[in-house]
Write an enzyme that holds these catalytic residues in place. Structure first.
Site, PDB file in Angstrom:
ATOM      1  N   HIS A 103      21.504  37.794  55.424  1.00  0.00           N
ATOM      2  CA  HIS A 103      21.045  38.095  54.221  1.00  0.00           C
ATOM      3  C   HIS A 103      22.124  37.637  53.203  1.00  0.00           C
ATOM      4  O   HIS A 103      21.985  37.734  51.740  1.00  0.00           O
ATOM      5  CB  HIS A 103      20.641  39.772  53.894  1.00  0.00           C
ATOM      6  CG  HIS A 103      21.728  40.529  53.932  1.00  0.00           C
ATOM      7  ND1 HIS A 103      22.190  41.074  54.988  1.00  0.00           N
ATOM      8  CD2 HIS A 103      22.722  40.969  52.965  1.00  0.00           C
ATOM      9  CE1 HIS A 103      23.278  41.900  54.895  1.00  0.00           C
ATOM     10  NE2 HIS A 103      23.676  41.993  53.512  1.00  0.00           N
TER      11      HIS A 103
HETATM   12  C1  UD1 Z   1      23.768  44.065  48.750  1.00  0.00           C
HETATM   13  C2  UD1 Z   1      25.291  44.269  48.641  1.00  0.00           C
HETATM   14  C3  UD1 Z   1      25.690  43.971  50.223  1.00  0.00           C
HETATM   15  C4  UD1 Z   1      25.196  44.539  51.101  1.00  0.00           C
HETATM   16  C5  UD1 Z   1      23.721  44.574  51.102  1.00  0.00           C
HETATM   17  C6  UD1 Z   1      22.977  45.465  51.844  1.00  0.00           C
HETATM   18  C7  UD1 Z   1      26.469  43.524  46.586  1.00  0.00           C
HETATM   19  C8  UD1 Z   1      27.072  42.561  45.811  1.00  0.00           C
HETATM   20  N1  UD1 Z   1      25.890  43.160  47.784  1.00  0.00           N
HETATM   21  O1  UD1 Z   1      23.432  43.054  48.843  1.00  0.00           O
HETATM   22  O2  UD1 Z   1      27.109  43.966  50.320  1.00  0.00           O
HETATM   23  O3  UD1 Z   1      25.483  43.991  52.447  1.00  0.00           O
HETATM   24  O4  UD1 Z   1      23.271  44.929  49.751  1.00  0.00           O
HETATM   25  O5  UD1 Z   1      21.576  45.221  52.263  1.00  0.00           O
HETATM   26  O6  UD1 Z   1      26.029  44.556  46.221  1.00  0.00           O
HETATM   27  N2  UD1 Z   1      15.688  42.868  46.727  1.00  0.00           N
HETATM   28  C9  UD1 Z   1      14.494  43.379  46.850  1.00  0.00           C
HETATM   29  N3  UD1 Z   1      14.435  44.556  46.904  1.00  0.00           N
HETATM   30  C10 UD1 Z   1      15.530  45.708  46.847  1.00  0.00           C
HETATM   31  C11 UD1 Z   1      16.834  45.002  46.752  1.00  0.00           C
HETATM   32  C12 UD1 Z   1      17.002  43.821  46.567  1.00  0.00           C
HETATM   33  O7  UD1 Z   1      13.641  42.623  46.801  1.00  0.00           O
HETATM   34  O8  UD1 Z   1      15.095  46.846  47.018  1.00  0.00           O
HETATM   35  C13 UD1 Z   1      15.990  41.475  46.405  1.00  0.00           C
HETATM   36  C14 UD1 Z   1      16.176  40.815  45.028  1.00  0.00           C
HETATM   37  O9  UD1 Z   1      15.605  39.590  45.017  1.00  0.00           O
HETATM   38  C15 UD1 Z   1      17.462  40.950  44.688  1.00  0.00           C
HETATM   39  C16 UD1 Z   1      18.200  40.505  46.069  1.00  0.00           C
HETATM   40  O10 UD1 Z   1      17.216  41.139  46.802  1.00  0.00           O
HETATM   41  O11 UD1 Z   1      17.818  39.952  43.808  1.00  0.00           O
HETATM   42  C17 UD1 Z   1      19.624  40.743  46.039  1.00  0.00           C
HETATM   43  O12 UD1 Z   1      19.673  42.160  46.042  1.00  0.00           O
HETATM   44  P1  UD1 Z   1      21.184  42.705  45.584  1.00  0.00           P
HETATM   45  O13 UD1 Z   1      21.164  44.257  45.627  1.00  0.00           O
HETATM   46  O14 UD1 Z   1      21.710  42.285  44.300  1.00  0.00           O
HETATM   47  O15 UD1 Z   1      22.270  42.301  46.664  1.00  0.00           O
HETATM   48  P2  UD1 Z   1      21.848  42.656  48.415  1.00  0.00           P
HETATM   49  O16 UD1 Z   1      21.779  40.941  48.914  1.00  0.00           O
HETATM   50  O17 UD1 Z   1      20.965  43.339  48.758  1.00  0.00           O
END
Ligand code: UD1
Length: 355
Positions: free
Chosen positions: A205
């Site tokens: 991811h």
């Molecule tokens: C975040 C952390 C990462 C951790 C990961 C665990 C940061 C910079 N990164 O990354 O270190 O390893 O969590 O899972 O904080 N999205 C959804 N549903 C959700 C959450 C996210 O669909 O509940 C999708 C959205 O498209 C979003 C993308 O995932 O834009 C990224 O989510 P984000 O929380 O920004 O970072 P992670 O990749 O989850």
């Protein structure tokens, strides 16, 4: 003593579970603030339910966004929450945008802030997590290091006086859950028609493996070419990026599956032939479960897993294939991640340092 824990993303809920339990056992008032960074039930609610954590006292509902927008929204919302509670400690976890936002809000309001899992470094300045770790460590008043290596990094950065080596709270929760799930085969086997040790568990991811379409296609292609079925527990981020780049996540050996709840993940990893991941937590969980891990990154913060032979770094398709098919590593008695009682130590250290 009163502690406010600020959490927002999946790995933080896992670390929160043993802290919540230890705080309760010690009669400490514990307020849980959820930023809303992760909002899908499989990335958030199931962890609270399965790991026996009380529902958050405060939910900021921030959601997704660019780093600045997401972190800024948390920061703006946290000031009022921390001001209302004025705890002895704000406790922040790991390396996400929720971590750095809470640390910054607390330090500017002169509320003591402690960083759990302090001192980890990848030394890769392009990773958002590395920015978050370094900034949080230098802002925080108390640095709770999980390992000697992490404590040494903090010492090199001039932070030795704020550092306490407490062990790793993920060991606490992992050992407990492993003992609960080890008696029965995971539901995943029946659901996908898999045999014990006849498949790999994969999670991918991170931004560096998913944001660029070419890189994502390379990683997916290499997993699809492995010698056994590969169950990809697909984070919403990889699903969204694969759709945007037109990359098929179920192809060849690769089977895309929704993310698993924590006990199911541990059960699946435990009876797999190996783990392939770019997650920080899962590398260490594999080590603690005695399952070989191949990490799809150029570096790792959990260097002990590599030094002890249970983890290899792999980037190209050839390296990934060589990693997963390597001979089984030699069993080790080394316990770099503590004894499974780190959370009680965290509460004791916070009490000792409370003003
Ligand atoms: C975040 C952390 C990462 C951790 C990961 C665990 C940061 C910079 N990164 O990354 O270190 O390893 O969590 O899972 O904080 N999205 C959804 N549903 C959700 C959450 C996210 O669909 O509940 C999708 C959205 O498209 C979003 C993308 O995932 O834009 C990224 O989510 P984000 O929380 O920004 O970072 P992670 O990749 O989850």
């Amino acid at each position: 003593m009163k502690i406010v824990s600020v959490v927002g993303a999946r790995p933080q809920f896992v670390k929160l579970a043993p802290i919540h339990k230890a705080a309760r056992a010690a009669g400490v008032e514990h307020v849980i603030v959820h930023t809303g960074q992760h909002y899908d039930p499989m990335l958030s609610d199931v962890f609270f339910e399965d790991l026996g954590i009380d529902a958050p006292d405060v939910h900021l509902g921030v959601g997704s966004g660019s780093h600045g927008v997401q972190t800024g929204a948390m920061l703006a919302a946290l000031d009022a929450v921390l001001d209302e509670h004025r705890p002895d400690w704000v406790l922040v976890y790991g390396d996400t945008n929720s971590t750095v936002a809470a640390a910054l809000s607390a330090v500017k309001m002169h509320i003591p802030v402690a960083h759990l899992e302090a001192g980890l470094r990848s030394f890769n300045r392009r990773m958002p997590e590395e920015h978050n770790r370094v900034l949080t460590d230098h802002a925080a008043d108390l640095l709770l290091a999980p390992t000697q290596v992490a404590a040494d990094h903090l010492a090199h950065e001039g932070l030795v006086e704020r550092t306490e080596l407490v062990g790793d709270v993920m060991t606490d929760v992992l050992f407990e859950v492993r003992d609960q799930v080890s008696t029965q085969p995971p539901a995943l086997l029946g659901e996908l028609g898999l045999e014990e040790r006849g498949f790999y568990v994969a999670t991918i991811h991170r931004a560096e493996n998913t944001d660029d379409g070419g890189r994502l296609a390379e990683v997916v292609g290499s997993l699809a070419g492995l010698d056994k079925p590969v169950v990809l527990l697909a984070h919403p981020r990889v699903v969204a990026k694969a759709a945007a780049h037109g990359v098929e996540l179920t192809q060849g050996s690769l089977i895309a599956h929704s993310p698993l709840a924590y006990p199911e993940l541990i059960a699946a990893a435990l009876c797999s032939a190996g783990v392939v991941t770019d997650s920080g937590g899962l590398q260490k969980e594999a080590f603690l479960l005695g399952v070989p891990c191949t990490t799809v990154r150029t570096e790792t913060e959990w260097v002990e897993t590599v030094q002890l032979g249970w983890n290899v770094l792999a980037n190209t398709a050839a390296e990934i294939a060589a990693g997963v098919t390597r001979p089984r590593p030699t069993p080790t008695d080394a316990a770099p991640y503590g004894d499974g009682h780190a959370a009680a130590r965290v509460i004791e250290v916070l009490s000792r340092h409370a003003r």
